[in-house]
Scaffold this active site. Structure first.
Site, PDB file in Angstrom:
ATOM      1  CE1 TYR A 157      39.003  39.670  33.411  1.00 54.65           C
ATOM      2  CE2 TYR A 157      39.240  39.445  30.986  1.00 54.65           C
ATOM      3  CZ  TYR A 157      39.140  38.987  32.373  1.00 54.65           C
ATOM      4  OH  TYR A 157      38.509  37.589  32.724  1.00 54.65           O
ATOM      5  CE  LYS A 161      41.578  37.224  33.924  1.00 52.82           C
ATOM      6  NZ  LYS A 161      41.786  36.155  35.037  1.00 52.82           N
TER       7      LYS A 161
HETATM    8  N1  LIG Z   1      33.172  34.004  33.203  1.00 58.14           N
HETATM    9  C1  LIG Z   1      34.031  34.135  32.247  1.00 58.14           C
HETATM   10  O1  LIG Z   1      33.640  34.135  31.111  1.00 58.14           O
HETATM   11  C2  LIG Z   1      35.641  34.411  31.962  1.00 58.14           C
HETATM   12  C3  LIG Z   1      36.106  34.297  30.915  1.00 58.14           C
HETATM   13  C4  LIG Z   1      37.590  34.370  31.104  1.00 58.14           C
HETATM   14  C5  LIG Z   1      38.333  34.477  32.278  1.00 58.14           C
HETATM   15  N2  LIG Z   1      37.545  34.541  33.182  1.00 58.14           N
HETATM   16  C6  LIG Z   1      38.403  34.461  34.869  1.00 58.14           C
HETATM   17  O2  LIG Z   1      38.032  33.557  35.444  1.00 58.14           O
HETATM   18  C7  LIG Z   1      38.123  33.983  36.528  1.00 58.14           C
HETATM   19  C8  LIG Z   1      36.824  33.425  37.345  1.00 58.14           C
HETATM   20  O3  LIG Z   1      35.590  34.352  36.921  1.00 58.14           O
HETATM   21  P1  LIG Z   1      34.079  34.094  37.135  1.00 58.14           P
HETATM   22  O4  LIG Z   1      33.495  34.283  36.172  1.00 58.14           O
HETATM   23  O5  LIG Z   1      34.098  32.772  38.020  1.00 58.14           O
HETATM   24  O6  LIG Z   1      33.916  35.208  38.292  1.00 58.14           O
HETATM   25  P2  LIG Z   1      33.043  35.407  39.601  1.00 58.14           P
HETATM   26  O7  LIG Z   1      32.882  36.747  39.672  1.00 58.14           O
HETATM   27  O8  LIG Z   1      31.768  34.365  39.589  1.00 58.14           O
HETATM   28  O9  LIG Z   1      34.236  34.810  40.613  1.00 58.14           O
HETATM   29  C9  LIG Z   1      35.267  35.593  40.898  1.00 58.14           C
HETATM   30  C10 LIG Z   1      35.570  35.420  42.321  1.00 58.14           C
HETATM   31  O10 LIG Z   1      36.755  36.071  42.686  1.00 58.14           O
HETATM   32  C11 LIG Z   1      36.509  36.986  44.058  1.00 58.14           C
HETATM   33  N3  LIG Z   1      37.304  38.131  43.902  1.00 58.14           N
HETATM   34  C12 LIG Z   1      37.094  39.137  43.456  1.00 58.14           C
HETATM   35  N4  LIG Z   1      38.173  39.885  43.741  1.00 58.14           N
HETATM   36  C13 LIG Z   1      38.852  39.280  44.522  1.00 58.14           C
HETATM   37  C14 LIG Z   1      40.121  39.841  45.243  1.00 58.14           C
HETATM   38  N5  LIG Z   1      40.567  40.959  45.463  1.00 58.14           N
HETATM   39  N6  LIG Z   1      40.415  38.843  46.183  1.00 58.14           N
HETATM   40  C15 LIG Z   1      40.044  37.617  46.312  1.00 58.14           C
HETATM   41  N7  LIG Z   1      38.939  37.271  45.747  1.00 58.14           N
HETATM   42  C16 LIG Z   1      38.447  38.034  44.977  1.00 58.14           C
HETATM   43  C17 LIG Z   1      34.857  37.148  44.003  1.00 58.14           C
HETATM   44  O11 LIG Z   1      34.545  37.524  45.213  1.00 58.14           O
HETATM   45  C18 LIG Z   1      34.422  36.074  43.420  1.00 58.14           C
HETATM   46  O12 LIG Z   1      34.068  34.948  44.388  1.00 58.14           O
HETATM   47  C19 LIG Z   1      38.655  35.205  36.778  1.00 58.14           C
HETATM   48  O13 LIG Z   1      39.869  35.482  36.967  1.00 58.14           O
HETATM   49  C20 LIG Z   1      37.984  35.919  35.299  1.00 58.14           C
HETATM   50  O14 LIG Z   1      38.773  36.975  35.032  1.00 58.14           O
HETATM   51  C21 LIG Z   1      36.210  34.466  33.556  1.00 58.14           C
END
Ligand SMILES: NC(=O)c1ccc[n+]([C@@H]2O[C@H](COP(=O)([O-])OP(=O)(O)OC[C@H]3O[C@@H](n4cnc5c(N)ncnc54)[C@H](O)[C@@H]3O)[C@@H](O)[C@H]2O)c1
Length: 271
Positions: A157, A161
């Site tokens: 990851y 990132k």
């Molecule tokens: N939540 C956190 O604390 C956090 C922190 C840093 C970064 N992020 C990043 O933010 C972004 C959103 O995360 P989130 O927490 O909202 O997650 P989440 O799981 O709520 O949403 C992610 C969405 O991406 C979709 N997805 C996953 N793999 C996929 C693929 N191969 N093709 C198309 N869609 C796909 C999932 O179905 C889901 O709807 C991600 O890139 C995550 O890495 C999140």
């Protein structure tokens, strides 16, 4: 807390990946509230209809962002629905296994890199082609605090990132003279379904995270959406190539001690 900042996105046409959940969904909803027309893209086809209702999206496309064929199809379908794509928010992503490199499966490592990094690359490439032709557009990618500093057990990851951050800067330099802006947000722990499932499984301790964060709390999903919408809007018209930490001060903090104790004055001398 209330936010009155509201750029006008009327007439803008936006594609949001990962739009069926979490940061993608809430950003899609805010884009819609600010006047943009939005199409959601997600792998989870079952979740898309309800997400479209919650966000007010014009339409949805389902597929895997790590597949070039799926990406080309999703972008073509979204383009047909919207009549062009001005804005792209790349939120689709997955977490990793939280194991050290020597215990990792290479296949899982590759999968995490493929979804988070290759997926972002393929989406930028496919949407960027038409933005380059029209000499117009703004893209926001999603990096992470894990792409800024190293987290043990998160090599796939973190590498992905960090790569998203570098890709963002590269594209900003390649397309800047065409007026296309490319930025990223780097969130810290945000209360989304992805993080909630880690908390439910007791994979990490929320108190440790709150104590490590100068603002002393997790982020709300809306706080990511506001940062993303700002960078997508004309209010950020001279900002490109930036990876913006939206992290409550996480990446600024470098001391060994407990940030909460020092901040409130009941800890040891800060020396
Ligand atoms: N939540 C956190 O604390 C956090 C922190 C840093 C970064 N992020 C990043 O933010 C972004 C959103 O995360 P989130 O927490 O909202 O997650 P989440 O799981 O709520 O949403 C992610 C969405 O991406 C979709 N997805 C996953 N793999 C996929 C693929 N191969 N093709 C198309 N869609 C796909 C999932 O179905 C889901 O709807 C991600 O890139 C995550 O890495 C999140």
């Amino acid at each position: 807390m209330s936010a009155t900042f509201s750029p006008d996105m009327t007439g803008r046409r936006a594609l949001v990946t990962g739009g069926a959940s979490g940061i993608g969904e809430v950003t899609a909803k805010l884009l819609n509230q600010l006047g943009a027309s939005v199409v959601l893209a997600d792998l989870n086809a079952d979740a898309l209809p309800d997400a479209a209702k919650r966000t007010g999206a014009l339409g949805t496309v389902d597929g895997n962002v790590a597949s070039a064929a799926d990406v080309d199809r999703m972008v073509a379908d979204a383009d047909a629905m919207l009549g062009g794509i001005d804005l792209l928010f790349n939120s689709a992503g997955i977490g990793d296994d939280l194991v050290p490199v020597h215990a990792q499966s290479p296949e899982r490592w590759q999968h995490v890199v493929d979804v988070n990094l290759k997926g972002t690359y393929l989406m930028c490439r496919a949407v960027g082609r038409q933005m380059v032709e029209r000499k117009l557009g703004a893209i926001v990618n999603v990096s992470s605090i894990v792409g800024i500093g190293a987290f043990p057990g998160r090599s796939a990851y973190g590498v992905a990132k960090a790569g998203v951050g570098h890709l963002t800067k590269t594209l900003a330099c390649e397309w800047g003279n065409l007026g296309i802006r490319v930025n990223a947000i780097a969130p810290a722990y945000t209360r989304t379904p992805m993080v909630q499932s880690l908390l439910d499984r007791k994979i990490f301790d929320p108190t440790l995270i709150e104590n490590r964060t100068p603002l002393g709390r997790f982020a709300e999903t809306e706080e990511m959406a506001r940062a993303a919408c700002f960078l997508l809007s004309d209010w950020a018209s001279y900002i490109t190539g930036v990876v913006l930490p939206v992290d409550g001060g996480w990446s600024a903090y470098g001391a060994a001690g407990d940030v909460v104790k020092i901040r409130t004055g009941d800890g040891a001398s800060a020396g």
